[in-house]
Design an enzyme around this catalytic site. Structure first.
Site, PDB file in Angstrom:
ATOM      1  N   GLN A 169      66.681  74.917  11.030  1.00 27.75           N
ATOM      2  CA  GLN A 169      67.169  74.647  12.384  1.00 27.75           C
ATOM      3  C   GLN A 169      67.284  75.918  13.225  1.00 27.75           C
ATOM      4  OE1 GLN A 169      70.942  72.931  10.701  1.00 27.75           O
ATOM      5  NE2 GLN A 169      71.871  73.842  12.527  1.00 27.75           N
ATOM      6  N   GLN A 223      73.879  67.497  19.400  1.00 32.88           N
ATOM      7  CA  GLN A 223      73.644  67.266  17.965  1.00 32.88           C
ATOM      8  C   GLN A 223      74.272  65.932  17.545  1.00 32.88           C
ATOM      9  OE1 GLN A 223      73.993  70.212  14.576  1.00 32.88           O
ATOM     10  NE2 GLN A 223      76.068  69.394  14.504  1.00 32.88           N
ATOM     11  N   GLY A 255      79.126  76.552   6.774  1.00 35.05           N
ATOM     12  CA  GLY A 255      80.093  77.538   6.289  1.00 35.05           C
ATOM     13  C   GLY A 255      80.702  78.334   7.427  1.00 35.05           C
ATOM     14  N   VAL A 269      87.985  71.711  18.806  1.00 35.76           N
ATOM     15  CA  VAL A 269      89.222  72.481  18.607  1.00 35.76           C
ATOM     16  C   VAL A 269      89.063  73.808  19.335  1.00 35.76           C
ATOM     17  CG1 VAL A 269      90.738  73.562  16.889  1.00 35.76           C
ATOM     18  CG2 VAL A 269      89.637  71.367  16.400  1.00 35.76           C
ATOM     19  N   HIS A 274      86.176  73.160  11.834  1.00 35.70           N
ATOM     20  CA  HIS A 274      85.675  72.472  10.626  1.00 35.70           C
ATOM     21  C   HIS A 274      86.834  71.810   9.874  1.00 35.70           C
ATOM     22  CE1 HIS A 274      82.594  75.865  10.860  1.00 35.70           C
ATOM     23  NE2 HIS A 274      81.835  74.792  10.890  1.00 35.70           N
ATOM     24  N   HIS A 303      86.140  77.413  10.086  1.00 32.55           N
ATOM     25  CA  HIS A 303      87.262  77.734  10.976  1.00 32.55           C
ATOM     26  C   HIS A 303      88.070  76.454  11.215  1.00 32.55           C
ATOM     27  CE1 HIS A 303      84.746  75.835  13.978  1.00 32.55           C
ATOM     28  NE2 HIS A 303      83.807  76.754  13.800  1.00 32.55           N
TER      29      HIS A 303
HETATM   30  O1  PAF Z   1      76.711  71.714  12.996  1.00 30.45           O
HETATM   31  C1  PAF Z   1      76.309  72.352  11.985  1.00 30.45           C
HETATM   32  O2  PAF Z   1      77.024  73.163  11.401  1.00 30.45           O
HETATM   33  C2  PAF Z   1      74.902  72.092  11.473  1.00 30.45           C
HETATM   34  O3  PAF Z   1      74.013  71.866  12.514  1.00 30.45           O
HETATM   35  C3  PAF Z   1      74.836  70.961  10.431  1.00 30.45           C
HETATM   36  C4  PAF Z   1      75.244  69.626  11.019  1.00 30.45           C
HETATM   37  C5  PAF Z   1      75.734  71.302   9.247  1.00 30.45           C
HETATM   38  C6  PAF Z   1      73.401  70.825   9.910  1.00 30.45           C
HETATM   39  O4  PAF Z   1      72.959  71.995   9.323  1.00 30.45           O
END
Ligand code: PAF
Length: 286
Positions: free
Chosen positions: A61, A154, A31, A177, A37, A34
Protein backbone atom coordinates in the site's frame (compact mmCIF):
# COMPACT_ATOMS: atom_id res chain seq x y z
CA UNK A 1 -2.17 -13.11 25.05
CA UNK A 2 -0.76 -15.20 22.22
CA UNK A 3 1.51 -13.77 19.54
CA UNK A 4 1.67 -15.72 16.29
CA UNK A 5 3.67 -15.18 13.13
CA UNK A 6 2.24 -17.60 10.58
CA UNK A 7 -1.00 -17.58 8.62
CA UNK A 8 -1.82 -21.10 9.75
CA UNK A 9 -1.36 -20.35 13.49
CA UNK A 10 -3.49 -17.20 13.21
CA UNK A 11 -6.20 -19.03 11.27
CA UNK A 12 -6.31 -21.93 13.73
CA UNK A 13 -6.35 -19.78 16.89
CA UNK A 14 -9.18 -17.62 15.59
CA UNK A 15 -11.13 -20.63 14.28
CA UNK A 16 -10.83 -22.36 17.66
CA UNK A 17 -12.24 -19.28 19.40
CA UNK A 18 -15.16 -19.09 16.96
CA UNK A 19 -15.89 -22.78 17.32
CA UNK A 20 -16.32 -22.40 21.07
CA UNK A 21 -19.05 -19.85 20.33
CA UNK A 22 -16.98 -16.72 20.84
CA UNK A 23 -17.57 -13.60 18.74
CA UNK A 24 -14.28 -12.60 17.14
CA UNK A 25 -13.44 -8.90 16.79
CA UNK A 26 -10.52 -7.83 14.60
CA UNK A 27 -8.37 -4.69 14.57
CA UNK A 28 -5.98 -4.59 11.59
CA UNK A 29 -3.03 -2.23 12.15
CA UNK A 30 0.42 -1.38 10.85
CA UNK A 31 1.70 -1.11 14.44
CA UNK A 32 3.19 2.00 16.09
CA UNK A 33 0.07 1.72 18.19
CA UNK A 34 -1.36 4.89 19.74
CA UNK A 35 -4.55 5.80 21.58
CA UNK A 36 -6.48 5.81 18.31
CA UNK A 37 -5.67 2.14 17.71
CA UNK A 38 -6.29 1.32 21.35
CA UNK A 39 -9.77 2.88 21.15
CA UNK A 40 -10.55 0.35 18.39
CA UNK A 41 -9.28 -2.46 20.62
CA UNK A 42 -11.41 -1.23 23.55
CA UNK A 43 -14.49 -1.00 21.33
CA UNK A 44 -13.82 -4.54 20.05
CA UNK A 45 -13.58 -5.71 23.65
CA UNK A 46 -16.95 -4.26 24.56
CA UNK A 47 -18.65 -5.98 21.59
CA UNK A 48 -16.72 -9.25 21.13
CA UNK A 49 -15.42 -12.17 23.19
CA UNK A 50 -12.08 -12.69 21.46
CA UNK A 51 -10.01 -9.77 20.15
CA UNK A 52 -7.41 -10.20 17.41
CA UNK A 53 -4.95 -7.46 16.41
CA UNK A 54 -2.70 -7.72 13.36
CA UNK A 55 0.54 -5.77 13.13
CA UNK A 56 1.88 -5.64 9.59
CA UNK A 57 3.47 -2.73 7.73
CA UNK A 58 1.95 -3.66 4.40
CA UNK A 59 4.46 -2.93 1.61
CA UNK A 60 1.87 -3.09 -1.17
CA UNK A 61 0.00 0.00 0.00
CA UNK A 62 3.09 2.25 -0.17
CA UNK A 63 4.08 3.82 -3.48
CA UNK A 64 7.65 4.41 -4.70
CA UNK A 65 9.18 7.29 -2.73
CA UNK A 66 6.69 6.96 0.13
CA UNK A 67 7.64 6.28 3.74
CA UNK A 68 7.62 2.45 3.85
CA UNK A 69 11.26 2.22 4.99
CA UNK A 70 10.99 4.81 7.70
CA UNK A 71 7.45 3.93 8.86
CA UNK A 72 7.73 3.61 12.68
CA UNK A 73 8.21 0.02 13.86
CA UNK A 74 7.77 -0.38 17.62
CA UNK A 75 6.86 -4.04 18.02
CA UNK A 76 7.90 -4.51 21.68
CA UNK A 77 5.89 -1.51 22.86
CA UNK A 78 2.97 -2.53 20.63
CA UNK A 79 2.85 -6.02 22.14
CA UNK A 80 2.98 -4.54 25.64
CA UNK A 81 0.04 -2.24 24.82
CA UNK A 82 -1.94 -5.16 23.42
CA UNK A 83 -1.16 -7.25 26.50
CA UNK A 84 -2.30 -4.46 28.86
CA UNK A 85 -5.47 -3.97 26.82
CA UNK A 86 -6.36 -7.66 27.15
CA UNK A 87 -5.96 -8.57 23.46
CA UNK A 88 -6.28 -12.33 22.97
CA UNK A 89 -4.27 -12.85 19.78
CA UNK A 90 -1.70 -10.72 17.96
CA UNK A 91 -0.81 -11.72 14.42
CA UNK A 92 2.59 -10.40 13.27
CA UNK A 93 3.26 -11.82 9.81
CA UNK A 94 6.38 -11.12 7.77
CA UNK A 95 6.11 -9.75 4.23
CA UNK A 96 7.05 -13.17 2.83
CA UNK A 97 4.33 -14.83 4.93
CA UNK A 98 1.70 -12.50 3.44
CA UNK A 99 3.19 -12.28 -0.06
CA UNK A 100 5.08 -15.51 -0.71
CA UNK A 101 6.95 -16.01 -3.99
CA UNK A 102 4.44 -16.39 -6.80
CA UNK A 103 1.79 -14.25 -5.10
CA UNK A 104 -0.24 -12.73 -7.94
CA UNK A 105 -3.84 -12.07 -6.89
CA UNK A 106 -5.15 -8.60 -6.13
CA UNK A 107 -8.38 -7.10 -4.89
CA UNK A 108 -9.29 -3.94 -6.74
CA UNK A 109 -12.27 -1.84 -5.76
CA UNK A 110 -12.97 0.10 -8.96
CA UNK A 111 -14.47 3.52 -9.52
CA UNK A 112 -14.35 7.01 -8.10
CA UNK A 113 -14.19 5.78 -4.50
CA UNK A 114 -10.60 4.57 -5.03
CA UNK A 115 -9.57 6.90 -7.87
CA UNK A 116 -10.27 10.24 -6.20
CA UNK A 117 -8.48 12.05 -3.33
CA UNK A 118 -5.96 9.62 -1.75
CA UNK A 119 -6.28 7.43 -4.84
CA UNK A 120 -5.12 10.19 -7.15
CA UNK A 121 -2.19 11.19 -4.92
CA UNK A 122 -1.26 7.60 -4.04
CA UNK A 123 -1.92 5.41 -7.12
CA UNK A 124 -2.20 1.74 -6.15
CA UNK A 125 -2.62 2.53 -2.45
CA UNK A 126 -6.17 1.18 -2.16
CA UNK A 127 -5.33 -1.93 -4.18
CA UNK A 128 -2.72 -2.71 -1.52
CA UNK A 129 -5.12 -1.90 1.33
CA UNK A 130 -8.02 -3.90 -0.12
CA UNK A 131 -5.79 -6.89 -0.91
CA UNK A 132 -4.19 -7.06 2.53
CA UNK A 133 -7.53 -6.55 4.30
CA UNK A 134 -9.17 -9.27 2.20
CA UNK A 135 -6.31 -11.62 3.07
CA UNK A 136 -6.45 -10.73 6.78
CA UNK A 137 -10.25 -11.16 6.81
CA UNK A 138 -9.83 -14.61 5.19
CA UNK A 139 -7.21 -15.62 7.75
CA UNK A 140 -8.86 -14.26 10.92
CA UNK A 141 -12.47 -14.67 9.75
CA UNK A 142 -13.81 -12.23 12.33
CA UNK A 143 -17.48 -11.38 12.74
CA UNK A 144 -16.54 -7.72 13.22
CA UNK A 145 -13.62 -5.57 12.10
CA UNK A 146 -12.87 -2.11 13.48
CA UNK A 147 -11.64 0.82 11.39
CA UNK A 148 -10.90 4.40 12.42
CA UNK A 149 -12.77 7.23 10.70
CA UNK A 150 -9.50 9.18 10.45
CA UNK A 151 -8.82 7.14 7.31
CA UNK A 152 -12.29 7.91 5.99
CA UNK A 153 -11.75 6.94 2.36
CA UNK A 154 -10.11 3.67 3.44
CA UNK A 155 -13.16 2.93 5.59
CA UNK A 156 -15.51 3.52 2.62
CA UNK A 157 -13.36 1.35 0.34
CA UNK A 158 -13.35 -1.52 2.85
CA UNK A 159 -17.11 -1.23 3.42
CA UNK A 160 -17.63 -1.41 -0.35
CA UNK A 161 -15.28 -4.37 -0.77
CA UNK A 162 -17.09 -6.30 1.99
CA UNK A 163 -20.47 -5.47 0.43
CA UNK A 164 -19.44 -6.26 -3.16
CA UNK A 165 -17.70 -9.54 -2.28
CA UNK A 166 -20.32 -10.71 0.26
CA UNK A 167 -17.80 -11.01 3.04
CA UNK A 168 -19.68 -11.97 6.22
CA UNK A 169 -18.07 -9.25 8.35
CA UNK A 170 -19.53 -6.15 9.99
CA UNK A 171 -17.24 -3.19 9.48
CA UNK A 172 -17.46 -0.95 12.53
CA UNK A 173 -16.44 2.70 12.01
CA UNK A 174 -14.87 4.29 15.10
CA UNK A 175 -14.51 7.99 15.91
CA UNK A 176 -11.17 9.70 15.32
CA UNK A 177 -9.17 10.10 18.54
CA UNK A 178 -7.47 13.48 18.90
CA UNK A 179 -4.70 15.02 20.97
CA UNK A 180 -5.79 17.73 23.43
CA UNK A 181 -5.05 20.43 20.81
CA UNK A 182 -7.15 18.71 18.14
CA UNK A 183 -4.46 16.92 16.08
CA UNK A 184 -5.82 13.56 14.94
CA UNK A 185 -3.74 10.68 16.32
CA UNK A 186 -1.57 9.12 13.64
CA UNK A 187 1.58 7.03 13.63
CA UNK A 188 3.00 9.60 11.19
CA UNK A 189 2.76 12.38 13.82
CA UNK A 190 6.06 11.01 15.16
CA UNK A 191 7.78 12.45 12.04
CA UNK A 192 6.91 16.03 13.10
CA UNK A 193 9.53 18.22 14.78
CA UNK A 194 8.51 20.76 17.43
CA UNK A 195 7.54 23.56 15.01
CA UNK A 196 5.79 21.17 12.62
CA UNK A 197 3.83 19.63 15.49
CA UNK A 198 2.51 23.11 16.32
CA UNK A 199 1.70 23.80 12.67
CA UNK A 200 -0.10 20.45 12.31
CA UNK A 201 -3.01 21.71 14.42
CA UNK A 202 -4.04 23.67 11.32
CA UNK A 203 -5.83 20.59 9.97
CA UNK A 204 -8.30 20.30 12.84
CA UNK A 205 -8.60 24.09 13.05
CA UNK A 206 -9.53 24.17 9.35
CA UNK A 207 -12.14 21.42 9.84
CA UNK A 208 -13.62 23.26 12.83
CA UNK A 209 -13.72 26.58 10.97
CA UNK A 210 -15.61 25.01 8.05
CA UNK A 211 -18.02 23.21 10.42
CA UNK A 212 -18.66 26.49 12.23
CA UNK A 213 -19.32 28.26 8.93
CA UNK A 214 -21.80 25.51 8.02
CA UNK A 215 -23.54 25.90 11.40
CA UNK A 216 -23.67 29.66 10.81
CA UNK A 217 -25.63 29.06 7.59
CA UNK A 218 -23.07 28.59 4.77
CA UNK A 219 -24.21 25.57 2.73
CA UNK A 220 -22.20 26.15 -0.44
CA UNK A 221 -19.53 23.43 -0.69
CA UNK A 222 -16.98 25.59 -2.54
CA UNK A 223 -17.35 28.39 0.01
CA UNK A 224 -16.91 25.93 2.88
CA UNK A 225 -13.82 24.43 1.23
CA UNK A 226 -12.48 27.99 0.86
CA UNK A 227 -12.89 28.58 4.62
CA UNK A 228 -10.71 25.52 5.35
CA UNK A 229 -8.25 26.29 2.54
CA UNK A 230 -7.80 29.91 3.70
CA UNK A 231 -6.75 28.83 7.17
CA UNK A 232 -4.29 26.22 5.88
CA UNK A 233 -2.77 28.65 3.38
CA UNK A 234 -2.05 31.04 6.25
CA UNK A 235 0.19 28.41 7.88
CA UNK A 236 3.70 28.80 6.38
CA UNK A 237 4.76 25.17 7.08
CA UNK A 238 1.65 23.70 5.43
CA UNK A 239 1.02 22.87 1.79
CA UNK A 240 -2.27 21.48 0.53
CA UNK A 241 -2.72 18.25 -1.45
CA UNK A 242 -6.51 18.56 -1.34
CA UNK A 243 -9.38 20.14 0.55
CA UNK A 244 -12.64 18.62 -0.61
CA UNK A 245 -16.26 18.35 0.45
CA UNK A 246 -17.83 15.16 -0.85
CA UNK A 247 -20.95 13.07 -0.44
CA UNK A 248 -20.30 11.05 2.74
CA UNK A 249 -21.13 7.69 1.13
CA UNK A 250 -20.06 7.85 -2.52
CA UNK A 251 -17.35 10.52 -2.18
CA UNK A 252 -18.88 12.19 -5.28
CA UNK A 253 -18.35 15.96 -5.46
CA UNK A 254 -21.34 18.02 -4.27
CA UNK A 255 -22.33 21.65 -4.71
CA UNK A 256 -24.58 22.17 -1.69
CA UNK A 257 -24.36 20.54 1.72
CA UNK A 258 -28.00 19.55 2.14
CA UNK A 259 -27.33 16.05 3.50
CA UNK A 260 -24.45 14.41 5.31
CA UNK A 261 -21.15 15.25 3.62
CA UNK A 262 -17.53 14.83 4.55
CA UNK A 263 -14.81 17.44 4.44
CA UNK A 264 -11.50 15.72 3.71
CA UNK A 265 -8.03 17.23 3.93
CA UNK A 266 -4.57 16.07 2.95
CA UNK A 267 -1.86 18.51 3.93
CA UNK A 268 1.91 18.31 3.98
CA UNK A 269 3.55 19.77 7.05
CA UNK A 270 7.19 19.95 6.00
CA UNK A 271 7.76 16.51 4.48
CA UNK A 272 5.05 14.79 6.53
CA UNK A 273 1.76 14.13 4.80
CA UNK A 274 -1.23 14.20 7.15
CA UNK A 275 -4.91 13.52 6.47
CA UNK A 276 -7.99 14.39 8.51
CA UNK A 277 -11.71 14.81 7.95
CA UNK A 278 -15.00 15.61 9.59
CA UNK A 279 -18.61 14.95 8.76
CA UNK A 280 -20.58 18.06 8.00
CA UNK A 281 -24.31 18.39 7.36
CA UNK A 282 -27.77 18.97 8.74
CA UNK A 283 -27.83 15.89 10.98
CA UNK A 284 -24.25 15.92 12.17
CA UNK A 285 -23.54 16.94 15.75
CA UNK A 286 -20.28 18.80 16.08
O1 PAF B 1 -5.09 1.75 8.43
C1 PAF B 1 -4.08 1.00 8.45
O2 PAF B 1 -3.30 0.97 9.40
C2 PAF B 1 -3.81 0.10 7.25
O3 PAF B 1 -4.17 0.72 6.06
C3 PAF B 1 -4.48 -1.28 7.38
C4 PAF B 1 -5.99 -1.18 7.41
C5 PAF B 1 -3.98 -1.98 8.64
C6 PAF B 1 -4.10 -2.15 6.18
O4 PAF B 1 -2.73 -2.33 6.09
Amino acid sequence: MRTVYSVSEARTASKNARETGMKVGFVPTMGALHSGHMSLVHRAHTECDYVVVSIFVNPTQFGPGEDFDRYPRTLDQDLEKCRSAGVDLVFVPSASEMYPPGFDSWVEVKGLITETLEGSFRPGHFRGVATVCAKLFNIVAPQRAYFGMKDYQQLKVIQKMVRDLDMPIDIIPCETVREADGLAMSSRNSYLDFEERRAATVLSRALNAASDAFEAGQKDATALEEVARGLIKAEPLASIDYVAIRDAESLEPIQVVDKTAVLLLAVRIGTTRLIDNCLIGPNVNI
